[in-house]
Design a protein around this motif. Structure first.
Motif, mmCIF file in Angstrom:
data_model
loop_
_atom_site.group_PDB
_atom_site.id
_atom_site.type_symbol
_atom_site.label_atom_id
_atom_site.label_comp_id
_atom_site.label_asym_id
_atom_site.label_seq_id
_atom_site.Cartn_x
_atom_site.Cartn_y
_atom_site.Cartn_z
ATOM 1 N N ARG A 30 1.000 -1.271 -0.205
ATOM 2 C CA ARG A 30 -0.137 -0.032 -0.015
ATOM 3 C C ARG A 30 0.826 1.151 0.037
ATOM 4 N N GLY A 31 1.918 1.348 0.646
ATOM 5 C CA GLY A 31 3.023 2.266 0.742
ATOM 6 C C GLY A 31 3.424 2.597 -0.468
ATOM 7 N N ARG A 32 3.761 1.632 -1.442
ATOM 8 C CA ARG A 32 4.547 2.037 -2.405
ATOM 9 C C ARG A 32 3.380 2.812 -3.516
ATOM 10 N N LEU A 33 2.212 2.340 -3.320
ATOM 11 C CA LEU A 33 1.316 3.025 -4.127
ATOM 12 C C LEU A 33 0.975 4.447 -3.797
ATOM 13 N N GLN A 37 1.310 7.970 -5.817
ATOM 14 C CA GLN A 37 0.299 8.877 -6.029
ATOM 15 C C GLN A 37 0.994 10.509 -5.676
ATOM 16 N N ASP A 38 1.801 10.291 -4.682
ATOM 17 C CA ASP A 38 2.462 11.674 -4.426
ATOM 18 C C ASP A 38 3.108 12.034 -5.358
ATOM 19 N N VAL A 39 4.054 11.493 -5.882
ATOM 20 C CA VAL A 39 4.885 11.625 -7.113
ATOM 21 C C VAL A 39 4.069 11.802 -8.438
ATOM 22 N N ASN A 40 2.928 11.381 -8.528
ATOM 23 C CA ASN A 40 2.075 11.619 -9.699
ATOM 24 C C ASN A 40 1.510 13.310 -9.478
ATOM 25 N N ALA A 41 1.283 13.412 -8.305
ATOM 26 C CA ALA A 41 0.795 14.860 -7.953
ATOM 27 C C ALA A 41 1.661 15.776 -8.456
ATOM 28 N N ALA A 42 3.048 15.684 -8.105
ATOM 29 C CA ALA A 42 4.115 16.425 -8.465
ATOM 30 C C ALA A 42 4.424 16.397 -10.104
ATOM 31 N N VAL A 43 4.269 15.521 -10.571
ATOM 32 C CA VAL A 43 4.106 15.182 -12.060
ATOM 33 C C VAL A 43 2.985 16.100 -12.830
ATOM 34 N N LEU A 67 5.971 1.454 -8.764
ATOM 35 C CA LEU A 67 5.620 0.302 -9.765
ATOM 36 C C LEU A 67 5.571 1.301 -11.150
ATOM 37 N N PRO A 68 6.383 0.886 -12.295
ATOM 38 C CA PRO A 68 6.324 1.611 -12.926
ATOM 39 C C PRO A 68 5.018 1.920 -14.034
ATOM 40 N N GLU A 69 4.259 0.866 -13.801
ATOM 41 C CA GLU A 69 2.898 0.937 -14.323
ATOM 42 C C GLU A 69 2.046 2.049 -13.607
ATOM 43 N N ALA A 70 2.428 2.390 -12.354
ATOM 44 C CA ALA A 70 1.784 3.359 -11.424
ATOM 45 C C ALA A 70 1.965 4.699 -11.737
#
Length: 276
Positions: A30-33, A37-43, A67-70
């Motif tokens: 769960r933590g890696r997801l 999500q935090d990284v994706n917000a920055a992206v 996860l690359p697909e995430a």
């Protein structure tokens, strides 16, 4: 616009315990997801500001957490280890800004999952006589490369530590530390919206990095184990200040890269769980 993201895990939204951030922990998957999500917000914030080239370096632990697909499709991922520049692998002067996502406070501070690079194995680090952790070394090294840190996300203690190094960096607190393994959490969607908006605003108002002295810097590390310090003395330029503390003088970012070698030596000699 080229943007570089260094993604750690301890400062990610919602995460407070070793089980959240270590492979094999009961909540690690769960933590890696949550990390992605935090990284994706920055992206998303970087894209909104006009970024056309975004590199994400997975900078936590095994460096195989995201996860690359995430990951958001607008970003490329640097994954795995060893990396010569560790948490800053792939950063070069062609980038216009660094985003530090999920960072944490240094060893000895009462922040969530606070430590400096290797958990208990590293007791203290000093850069030019000043106590430093992952945040300060990242900022100083990026500045030496010629790239400013624009945004940092983490708990309130990490944000305060960043402000001590460079008050012009936009800091986003996604949780407030109640102890080393407890925090008052910001709601996840609110935190990620704050990350996205802060990144977009900071990158729109781009700035130059703080000046870095050209004469070089001195890095000193106090290890838990005297055997680590003793072994490191075999590296040219490394000297001892006491039985557990070594130092070296040189220019960043080369000094940062040498510190990575020190950590690989230490890892070969010890087997300390990071958060015990």
């Amino acid at each position: 616009m080229r943007i570089y993201i260094s993604a750690d895990m301890e400062g990610v939204t919602g995460l407070v315990d070793a089980d959240d951030v270590q492979p094999g922990g009961r909540d690690y998957e769960r933590g890696r997801l949550m990390m992605a999500q935090d990284v994706n917000a920055a992206v998303r914030g970087a894209v909104a500001a006009g970024a056309t080239d975004i590199t994400v370096n997975d900078a936590h632990g095994p460096m195989r957490n995201i996860l690359p697909e995430a990951l958001h499709p607008a970003a490329r991922l640097i994954r795995g280890k060893p990396k010569h520049m560790g948490m800053l692998e792939g950063l070069d002067a062609g980038h216009e800004a660094v985003l530090c996502v999920g960072y944490h406070s240094r060893a000895g501070e009462l922040g969530v999952l606070s430590h400096s690079f290797m958990g208990h194995e590293i007791e203290d680090i000093w850069l030019d006589g000043r106590p430093v952790g992952e945040i300060g070394l990242a900022q100083a090294t990026a500045a030496a490369i010629g790239v400013p840190v624009a945004v940092l996300t983490g708990d309130d203690r990490a944000c305060a530590e960043m402000a001590d190094w460079d008050a012009s960096v936009t800091a986003v607190a996604v949780k407030h530390a109640k102890g080393r393994f407890a925090a008052d959490l910001r709601p996840a969607e609110e935190a990620r919206t704050a990350i996205e908006e802060a990144v977009a605003a900071a990158l729109t108002a781009r700035r130059t990095p703080l000046a870095t002295p050209s004469a070089g810097s001195t890095l000193a590390v106090r290890w838990q184990s005297a055997s680590v310090a003793s072994t490191l003395l075999g590296i040219p330029g490394v000297t001892a200040t006491d039985s557990r503390t070594v130092r070296a003088h040189g220019a960043l970012p080369a000094l940062y890269r040498q510190f990575g070698v020190w950590m690989r030596v230490a890892a070969s000699l010890t087997n300390q769980p990071p958060y015990c």
